[in-house]
Design a protein around this motif. Structure first.
Motif, PDB file in Angstrom:
ATOM      1  N   SER A 188       0.819  -1.256  -0.059  1.00  0.00           N
ATOM      2  CA  SER A 188      -0.368   0.191   0.165  1.00  0.00           C
ATOM      3  C   SER A 188       1.187   1.366   0.126  1.00  0.00           C
ATOM      4  O   SER A 188       2.383   1.559   0.540  1.00  0.00           O
ATOM      5  CB  SER A 188      -0.877   0.109   1.017  1.00  0.00           C
ATOM      6  OG  SER A 188      -2.118  -0.800   0.827  1.00  0.00           O
ATOM      7  N   ASN A 217      -3.319  -0.705 -11.987  1.00  0.00           N
ATOM      8  CA  ASN A 217      -2.776  -0.400 -10.845  1.00  0.00           C
ATOM      9  C   ASN A 217      -2.441  -1.229  -9.569  1.00  0.00           C
ATOM     10  O   ASN A 217      -2.258  -0.929  -8.634  1.00  0.00           O
ATOM     11  CB  ASN A 217      -4.640  -0.422 -11.093  1.00  0.00           C
ATOM     12  CG  ASN A 217      -5.348   1.470 -11.331  1.00  0.00           C
ATOM     13  OD1 ASN A 217      -5.173   1.805 -11.607  1.00  0.00           O
ATOM     14  ND2 ASN A 217      -6.234   0.092 -12.513  1.00  0.00           N
ATOM     15  N   GLU A 264      -9.837  -4.046  -1.854  1.00  0.00           N
ATOM     16  CA  GLU A 264      -8.816  -2.205  -1.936  1.00  0.00           C
ATOM     17  C   GLU A 264      -9.430  -1.202  -2.050  1.00  0.00           C
ATOM     18  O   GLU A 264      -9.934  -1.054  -2.719  1.00  0.00           O
ATOM     19  CB  GLU A 264      -8.014  -2.427  -4.043  1.00  0.00           C
ATOM     20  CG  GLU A 264      -6.741  -1.605  -4.015  1.00  0.00           C
ATOM     21  CD  GLU A 264      -6.187  -1.871  -5.126  1.00  0.00           C
ATOM     22  OE1 GLU A 264      -5.419  -2.145  -5.806  1.00  0.00           O
ATOM     23  OE2 GLU A 264      -6.589  -1.198  -6.426  1.00  0.00           O
ATOM     24  N   ARG A 318      -9.671   2.055  -0.916  1.00  0.00           N
ATOM     25  CA  ARG A 318      -9.456   3.414  -1.871  1.00  0.00           C
ATOM     26  C   ARG A 318      -8.825   4.147  -3.458  1.00  0.00           C
ATOM     27  O   ARG A 318      -8.348   4.295  -3.827  1.00  0.00           O
ATOM     28  CB  ARG A 318      -8.802   4.478  -1.241  1.00  0.00           C
ATOM     29  CG  ARG A 318      -9.201   4.727   0.321  1.00  0.00           C
ATOM     30  CD  ARG A 318      -7.908   5.863   1.169  1.00  0.00           C
ATOM     31  NE  ARG A 318      -8.661   5.982   2.342  1.00  0.00           N
ATOM     32  CZ  ARG A 318      -9.482   7.695   2.170  1.00  0.00           C
ATOM     33  NH1 ARG A 318      -9.557   8.419   1.454  1.00  0.00           N
ATOM     34  NH2 ARG A 318      -9.888   7.794   3.465  1.00  0.00           N
ATOM     35  N   LYS A 319      -9.396   2.427  -3.692  1.00  0.00           N
ATOM     36  CA  LYS A 319      -8.637   2.172  -5.530  1.00  0.00           C
ATOM     37  C   LYS A 319     -10.330   0.885  -5.923  1.00  0.00           C
ATOM     38  O   LYS A 319     -11.215   1.774  -6.394  1.00  0.00           O
ATOM     39  CB  LYS A 319      -7.107   1.540  -5.445  1.00  0.00           C
ATOM     40  CG  LYS A 319      -6.863   1.729  -6.608  1.00  0.00           C
ATOM     41  CD  LYS A 319      -5.040   0.882  -6.475  1.00  0.00           C
ATOM     42  CE  LYS A 319      -4.562   1.867  -7.684  1.00  0.00           C
ATOM     43  NZ  LYS A 319      -3.147   1.488  -7.460  1.00  0.00           N
ATOM     44  N   ARG A 320      -9.397  -0.208  -6.497  1.00  0.00           N
ATOM     45  CA  ARG A 320     -10.632  -1.077  -7.213  1.00  0.00           C
ATOM     46  C   ARG A 320     -11.622  -1.648  -6.356  1.00  0.00           C
ATOM     47  O   ARG A 320     -12.393  -2.059  -6.702  1.00  0.00           O
ATOM     48  CB  ARG A 320      -9.697  -2.037  -8.498  1.00  0.00           C
ATOM     49  CG  ARG A 320      -8.717  -1.061  -9.062  1.00  0.00           C
ATOM     50  CD  ARG A 320      -7.774  -1.657  -9.434  1.00  0.00           C
ATOM     51  NE  ARG A 320      -6.912  -2.413  -8.803  1.00  0.00           N
ATOM     52  CZ  ARG A 320      -5.794  -3.044  -8.762  1.00  0.00           C
ATOM     53  NH1 ARG A 320      -5.264  -4.470 -10.342  1.00  0.00           N
ATOM     54  NH2 ARG A 320      -4.860  -4.031  -8.158  1.00  0.00           N
ATOM     55  N   ARG A 326      -3.604   3.417   0.697  1.00  0.00           N
ATOM     56  CA  ARG A 326      -4.416   2.711  -0.309  1.00  0.00           C
ATOM     57  C   ARG A 326      -3.864   1.141  -0.393  1.00  0.00           C
ATOM     58  O   ARG A 326      -2.217   1.551  -1.432  1.00  0.00           O
ATOM     59  CB  ARG A 326      -3.879   4.192  -1.157  1.00  0.00           C
ATOM     60  CG  ARG A 326      -5.410   3.895  -2.509  1.00  0.00           C
ATOM     61  CD  ARG A 326      -4.791   5.128  -3.026  1.00  0.00           C
ATOM     62  NE  ARG A 326      -5.934   5.722  -4.849  1.00  0.00           N
ATOM     63  CZ  ARG A 326      -5.628   5.687  -5.658  1.00  0.00           C
ATOM     64  NH1 ARG A 326      -3.691   5.963  -6.103  1.00  0.00           N
ATOM     65  NH2 ARG A 326      -6.357   5.622  -7.013  1.00  0.00           N
ATOM     66  N   LEU A 352     -11.467   4.940 -13.860  1.00  0.00           N
ATOM     67  CA  LEU A 352     -10.920   4.136 -12.556  1.00  0.00           C
ATOM     68  C   LEU A 352     -12.049   3.828 -11.613  1.00  0.00           C
ATOM     69  O   LEU A 352     -12.246   2.329 -11.806  1.00  0.00           O
ATOM     70  CB  LEU A 352     -10.151   4.531 -11.719  1.00  0.00           C
ATOM     71  CG  LEU A 352      -9.469   3.797 -10.228  1.00  0.00           C
ATOM     72  CD1 LEU A 352      -8.845   2.092 -10.792  1.00  0.00           C
ATOM     73  CD2 LEU A 352      -9.015   4.801  -9.259  1.00  0.00           C
ATOM     74  N   ARG A 353     -13.103   4.982 -10.659  1.00  0.00           N
ATOM     75  CA  ARG A 353     -14.190   4.943 -10.387  1.00  0.00           C
ATOM     76  C   ARG A 353     -15.605   4.412 -11.554  1.00  0.00           C
ATOM     77  O   ARG A 353     -15.818   3.974 -10.707  1.00  0.00           O
ATOM     78  CB  ARG A 353     -14.632   6.482  -9.784  1.00  0.00           C
ATOM     79  CG  ARG A 353     -14.131   6.706  -8.589  1.00  0.00           C
ATOM     80  CD  ARG A 353     -13.213   5.979  -7.487  1.00  0.00           C
ATOM     81  NE  ARG A 353     -14.331   5.451  -7.293  1.00  0.00           N
ATOM     82  CZ  ARG A 353     -14.656   4.228  -6.203  1.00  0.00           C
ATOM     83  NH1 ARG A 353     -13.484   3.730  -5.866  1.00  0.00           N
ATOM     84  NH2 ARG A 353     -15.300   4.195  -5.256  1.00  0.00           N
TER      85      ARG A 353
END
Length: 270
Positions: A120, A241, A149, A151-153, A131, A177-178
């Motif tokens: 992270s 990512n 994951e 704050r990410k995927r 993250r 990404l979001r």
């Protein structure tokens, strides 16, 4: 034995005593060496190092409002007076492991929400925030064992899944990404096989008691075991990512008051 005593004894007795002392010495000395060698070899053969001394937060960094050591156990606790606005982590400062095995035992309250982050990155905008990949843990065991994951995927593999992860569509589009997350799960993933029914696997996790978490992280293969049972397994082929090294941390999740405990925290780099 002094010369005075020797002179007062027959020669045969002196010789016999000398032999007895020699044999006694030979018996005791190898025993001590054998014990020391066995202990040393056990540590070397196991290959794990302890990340927590059971007494202090040395080599860890976090908000001591939420983290403390109590009776040789590392405790994370949120009270009605210390409710969180965002998740906070206790971060190991001993390095950024790449390929490794990680073992710990955890116990969590019914309303608890926690997790073990690895590979992270630190966030600059929020203190003690990470993250990255997370071995999810919660008191009701709805999510314990899955790969999430932070704050990410979001969710990469639910409990009971072996999945392959790929990159999002149109990675060059801002905000994509979001846009590739739906219902708190990454959309560019394929379930390769079932590791077992999620509810059946859940019965192997003890509520309100100690459980062992074992992570085997090597290359782009990330495996989460609880009590020796493989709960989730991902192959991360997302070249945009994925991460191959980073910080380790323990999470206290915002929400209702809760308590999570960790002990026997160990790492073996591969």
């Amino acid at each position: 034995m002094s010369n005075k005593v020797i002179k007062g004894l027959p020669l045969g007795m002196v010789f016999g005593l000398g032999m007895l002392l020699s044999v006694q010495s030979c018996r005791e000395q190898p025993k001590e060496k054998s014990s020391e060698t066995a202990e040393k070899n056990s540590i070397q053969d196991d290959g794990f190092i302890s990340l927590f001394d059971g007494k202090t937060l040395n080599n860890w960094e976090g908000d001591t409002t939420y983290w403390r050591v109590e009776n040789t156990i590392l405790v994370g606790e949120i009270t009605p007076e210390t409710l969180l606005k965002s998740n906070t982590f206790l971060i190991w400062k001993g390095g950024e492991p790449k390929d490794f095995e990680f073992k710990t035992e955890f116990r969590i309250s019914e309303n608890g929400n926690s997790g073990i982050n690895y590979r992270s990155e630190l966030l600059d905008t929020i203190p003690f925030a990470l993250r990255g990949y997370q071995a999810d843990i919660d008191g009701k065991n709805n999510y314990t064992g899955q790969n999430y994951e932070e704050r990410k995927r979001t969710t990469l593999a639910y409990r009971g899944e072996k999945a392959a992860i790929t990159s999002q569509k149109d990675p060059d589009i801002p905000g994509s990404l979001r846009a590739n997350v739906d219902k708190n799960a990454w959309q560019s993933r394929t379930v390769l096989e079932s590791l077992g029914n999620s509810d059946s696997l859940r019965t192997q996790i003890k509520e309100g008691d100690w459980n062992e978490c074992h992570l085997i992280i090597k290359g782009n293969r990330l495996q989460h075991f609880i009590n020796g049972i493989l709960m989730s397994d991902i192959i991360d082929n997302d070249t945009i990512n994925r991460k191959f090294s980073g910080f380790l941390g323990l999470q206290a999740h915002r929400g209702p008051p809760m308590k999570v405990e960790y002990r026997n925290i160990r790492l073996k780099e591969l």
